[in-house]
Motif scaffolding. Sequence first.
Motif, PDB file in Angstrom:
ATOM      1  N   HIS A  27       0.732  -1.200  -0.026  1.00  0.00           N
ATOM      2  CA  HIS A  27      -0.151  -0.044   0.027  1.00  0.00           C
ATOM      3  C   HIS A  27       0.613   1.241   0.000  1.00  0.00           C
ATOM      4  O   HIS A  27       0.267   2.375  -0.300  1.00  0.00           O
ATOM      5  CB  HIS A  27      -0.957   0.081   1.334  1.00  0.00           C
ATOM      6  CG  HIS A  27       0.028   0.087   2.639  1.00  0.00           C
ATOM      7  ND1 HIS A  27      -0.049  -1.148   3.221  1.00  0.00           N
ATOM      8  CD2 HIS A  27       0.442   0.957   3.153  1.00  0.00           C
ATOM      9  CE1 HIS A  27       0.626  -0.808   4.354  1.00  0.00           C
ATOM     10  NE2 HIS A  27       1.040   0.342   4.240  1.00  0.00           N
ATOM     11  N   ARG A  53      -7.292   1.528   0.781  1.00  0.00           N
ATOM     12  CA  ARG A  53      -6.156   1.791   1.717  1.00  0.00           C
ATOM     13  C   ARG A  53      -5.090   2.420   1.069  1.00  0.00           C
ATOM     14  O   ARG A  53      -4.684   3.714   1.468  1.00  0.00           O
ATOM     15  CB  ARG A  53      -5.568   0.660   2.755  1.00  0.00           C
ATOM     16  CG  ARG A  53      -4.205   0.908   3.633  1.00  0.00           C
ATOM     17  CD  ARG A  53      -3.700  -0.018   4.185  1.00  0.00           C
ATOM     18  NE  ARG A  53      -4.580  -0.664   5.362  1.00  0.00           N
ATOM     19  CZ  ARG A  53      -4.219  -1.658   6.002  1.00  0.00           C
ATOM     20  NH1 ARG A  53      -3.366  -2.360   5.735  1.00  0.00           N
ATOM     21  NH2 ARG A  53      -4.953  -1.858   6.928  1.00  0.00           N
ATOM     22  N   ALA A  54      -4.626   2.011   0.074  1.00  0.00           N
ATOM     23  CA  ALA A  54      -3.442   2.512  -0.555  1.00  0.00           C
ATOM     24  C   ALA A  54      -4.058   3.836  -1.217  1.00  0.00           C
ATOM     25  O   ALA A  54      -3.035   4.698  -1.214  1.00  0.00           O
ATOM     26  CB  ALA A  54      -3.148   1.707  -1.943  1.00  0.00           C
ATOM     27  N   THR A  80      -5.438   1.625   8.819  1.00  0.00           N
ATOM     28  CA  THR A  80      -5.201   2.634   7.894  1.00  0.00           C
ATOM     29  C   THR A  80      -5.374   4.012   8.265  1.00  0.00           C
ATOM     30  O   THR A  80      -4.798   4.745   7.826  1.00  0.00           O
ATOM     31  CB  THR A  80      -6.455   2.410   6.821  1.00  0.00           C
ATOM     32  OG1 THR A  80      -6.458   1.053   6.283  1.00  0.00           O
ATOM     33  CG2 THR A  80      -6.761   3.462   5.873  1.00  0.00           C
ATOM     34  N   THR A 223      -5.845  -8.107  -3.173  1.00  0.00           N
ATOM     35  CA  THR A 223      -6.584  -7.383  -2.022  1.00  0.00           C
ATOM     36  C   THR A 223      -7.150  -8.581  -1.184  1.00  0.00           C
ATOM     37  O   THR A 223      -7.523  -9.691  -1.585  1.00  0.00           O
ATOM     38  CB  THR A 223      -7.568  -6.348  -2.791  1.00  0.00           C
ATOM     39  OG1 THR A 223      -8.670  -6.997  -3.183  1.00  0.00           O
ATOM     40  CG2 THR A 223      -7.166  -5.443  -3.724  1.00  0.00           C
ATOM     41  N   PRO A 250      -2.132  -3.090  -4.764  1.00  0.00           N
ATOM     42  CA  PRO A 250      -3.024  -1.798  -4.518  1.00  0.00           C
ATOM     43  C   PRO A 250      -2.318  -0.465  -4.879  1.00  0.00           C
ATOM     44  O   PRO A 250      -2.911   0.573  -5.280  1.00  0.00           O
ATOM     45  CB  PRO A 250      -3.485  -1.910  -3.078  1.00  0.00           C
ATOM     46  CG  PRO A 250      -3.467  -3.246  -2.684  1.00  0.00           C
ATOM     47  CD  PRO A 250      -2.183  -3.971  -3.666  1.00  0.00           C
ATOM     48  N   ASN A 251      -0.782  -0.567  -4.438  1.00  0.00           N
ATOM     49  CA  ASN A 251      -0.301   0.667  -4.779  1.00  0.00           C
ATOM     50  C   ASN A 251       0.220   1.185  -5.940  1.00  0.00           C
ATOM     51  O   ASN A 251       0.908   2.141  -6.751  1.00  0.00           O
ATOM     52  CB  ASN A 251       0.951   0.993  -3.962  1.00  0.00           C
ATOM     53  CG  ASN A 251       2.072  -0.046  -4.120  1.00  0.00           C
ATOM     54  OD1 ASN A 251       1.633  -0.824  -4.906  1.00  0.00           O
ATOM     55  ND2 ASN A 251       2.939  -0.042  -3.260  1.00  0.00           N
TER      56      ASN A 251
END
Length: 283
Positions: A27, A53-54, A80, A223, A250-251
């Motif tokens: 993330h 979250r990312a 988070t 995820t 995710p990032n």
Amino acid sequence: MSEHALPKQHQEHQPGKEHEMRPRPEHTPRYKGSDRLKGKVAVITGGDSGIGRATAVLFAREGAKIAFLYKDEEQDAAETERLVEEEGAEVFSRAGDIGDHKVAEDFINTVIERFGQIDVLVNNAGEQHYQKELTDISDEQLYRTYQTNIFGMFHVTRAALPHLKKGASIICTTSITAFKGQEVLMDYASTKGAILAFVRALSGNLASKGIRVNAVAPGPIWTPLIPASFPADSVESFGANVPLGRPGQPNEVAPCMLFLACEDSSYMTGQTLHPNGGTLVGG
């Protein structure tokens, strides 16, 4: 076995818990912030884990205050919040079922009470359920998937719209499944198609008000939804069939959200970005 193979794992709870995943999704933003969202307030649904979250952490790094809604994953939500605060941003979260219009309305009202404005809305919350046959999809599953994925998005957007001003951005997470289908996620894929149509219709409706509406259509991203949806054997090979040969992180999706949230995309509305590992979709 591929170097990108994942350990077999499965979770029973939707939409899944990030702290139980092996390995943990990535993330952390990959570059320094440049104040592209300075002074902005960003609302993110499904912000406790995964892409949400990312996105929250990246938006915080870019100067935004963060408010996010999550279902019931208290431990992930607390993590988070900690990560956003480490970026120097204000944050608060609220638990609740996005499929309930009262939850959505109360959440948005709380955002306005807390921060006084909304500049970016990221409709990201979702759920999916693996079924090999259409006849195995119960009415309960069908209604639940639509309630979360499309009705919830409608509820939050409707509640937020009176507070959005010229220059605001709405971003909706659709999916590669909206373009190419998924034979074991038939109800989920149909909700993602509905989201795509929602984005295209709403973008035209709001263009004269200077509010942009766009979508991001991820491919196979690592995820909590994945171990919470698929059998353990399927998780092991997740993402191996795309041209890049691996699942995304995710990032690797969050920068698409940032681009659509900030003024870099000021001439884009009704469009879809495709972080999907190289699969060609859309003709």
